[in-house]
Scaffold this motif. Structure first.
Motif, PDB file in Angstrom:
ATOM      1  N   ALA A   1       0.670  -1.162  -0.008  1.00  0.00           N
ATOM      2  CA  ALA A   1       0.143   0.055   0.165  1.00  0.00           C
ATOM      3  C   ALA A   1       0.840   1.400   0.141  1.00  0.00           C
ATOM      4  CB  ALA A   1      -0.957  -0.038   1.262  1.00  0.00           C
ATOM      5  N   LYS A   2       1.843   1.248   0.677  1.00  0.00           N
ATOM      6  CA  LYS A   2       2.839   2.481   0.876  1.00  0.00           C
ATOM      7  C   LYS A   2       3.403   2.927  -0.473  1.00  0.00           C
ATOM      8  CE  LYS A   2       6.297   4.504   3.838  1.00  0.00           C
ATOM      9  NZ  LYS A   2       7.332   4.492   4.811  1.00  0.00           N
ATOM     10  N   THR A   3       3.912   1.817  -1.327  1.00  0.00           N
ATOM     11  CA  THR A   3       4.385   2.065  -2.550  1.00  0.00           C
ATOM     12  C   THR A   3       3.309   2.353  -3.444  1.00  0.00           C
ATOM     13  OG1 THR A   3       6.029   0.269  -2.194  1.00  0.00           O
ATOM     14  CG2 THR A   3       5.843   0.982  -4.200  1.00  0.00           C
ATOM     15  N   MET A   4       2.105   1.838  -3.426  1.00  0.00           N
ATOM     16  CA  MET A   4       1.239   2.133  -4.474  1.00  0.00           C
ATOM     17  C   MET A   4       0.660   3.432  -4.006  1.00  0.00           C
ATOM     18  SD  MET A   4      -1.223  -1.144  -4.742  1.00  0.00           S
ATOM     19  CE  MET A   4      -1.685  -1.526  -2.953  1.00  0.00           C
ATOM     20  N   VAL A   5       0.650   3.970  -2.900  1.00  0.00           N
ATOM     21  CA  VAL A   5       0.173   5.543  -2.521  1.00  0.00           C
ATOM     22  C   VAL A   5       1.142   6.173  -3.016  1.00  0.00           C
ATOM     23  CG1 VAL A   5      -0.082   7.033  -0.762  1.00  0.00           C
ATOM     24  CG2 VAL A   5      -1.361   5.085  -0.538  1.00  0.00           C
TER      25      VAL A   5
END
Length: 195
Positions: A98-102
């Motif tokens: 999620a952090k990378t996708m954000v």
């Protein structure tokens, strides 16, 4: 399967004009420590990187999550972002990525391609935001709002492609309680009131 050929392929791979063929041969032979090292070294290559990334995922090579995250954030490897984020999600889960996708959603789609931004936004809708870090949730909403604006500004003739952004934003906003219905405790709801 001729596993004796793996050391020869590994030694010749860096300077070979037949890198694609070497990777295909290694795929047929199967995973080994030397073959995995060749695959890791090839993942950032423009020509054979996509093949190597897929092989790494298929072989479930250990410890690649940090490498994929680094590849995704490297401005010199923009051409591999789509493959790398797909691989990262395949190896982990939407929650772990999620952090990378954000971060990806917040990047300029004109540089990385609208497909990459759209893919990341669609996958963010799969994250269980009830368990997510509130700061990550706030960043996700902020980046999605920014992406909606950029998407509309650059791609206004194709609004349909912007729908994943809008849907993801609504999901995130609901989970972050930005779209709560008015309180039913007898208090009147005022325009502009949040919650």
């Amino acid at each position: 399967k001729c596993t004796a050929a793996v050391p020869i392929f590994a030694s010749r791979f860096p300077d070979s004009v037949y890198q694609r063929e070497i990777l295909n041969a290694l795929r047929e032979i199967g995973p080994s420590e030397e073959a995995e090292a060749v695959v890791r070294s090839a993942m950032t290559d423009r020509e054979v990187g996509p093949i190597a990334i897929r092989m790494a995922v298929d072989w479930k090579v250990k410890g690649l999550e940090a490498e994929f995250d680094k590849m995704i954030r490297d401005p010199k490897l923009v051409f591999l972002r789509q493959r790398a984020i797909e691989a990262l999600i395949d190896l982990t889960s939407p929650e772990q990525a999620a952090k990378t996708m954000v971060w990806l959603v917040g990047e300029d789609p004109m540089l990385q391609g609208a497909e990459v931004s759209s893919y990341a936004a669609q996958r963010l809708a799969l994250v269980d935001w009830k368990k997510a870090d509130p700061k990550l949730l706030k960043d996700a909403v902020d980046n999605l709002l920014g992406a909606l604006f950029v998407k509309r500004m650059h791609f206004d003739t194709d609004l349909v492609k912007g729908l994943p952004y809008l849907g993801t934003h609504i999901v995130l906003a609901v989970y972050s309680r930005r779209l709560r219905p008015p309180a039913a405790a007898g208090q009147p709801w005022r325009k502009g009131q949040i919650g």
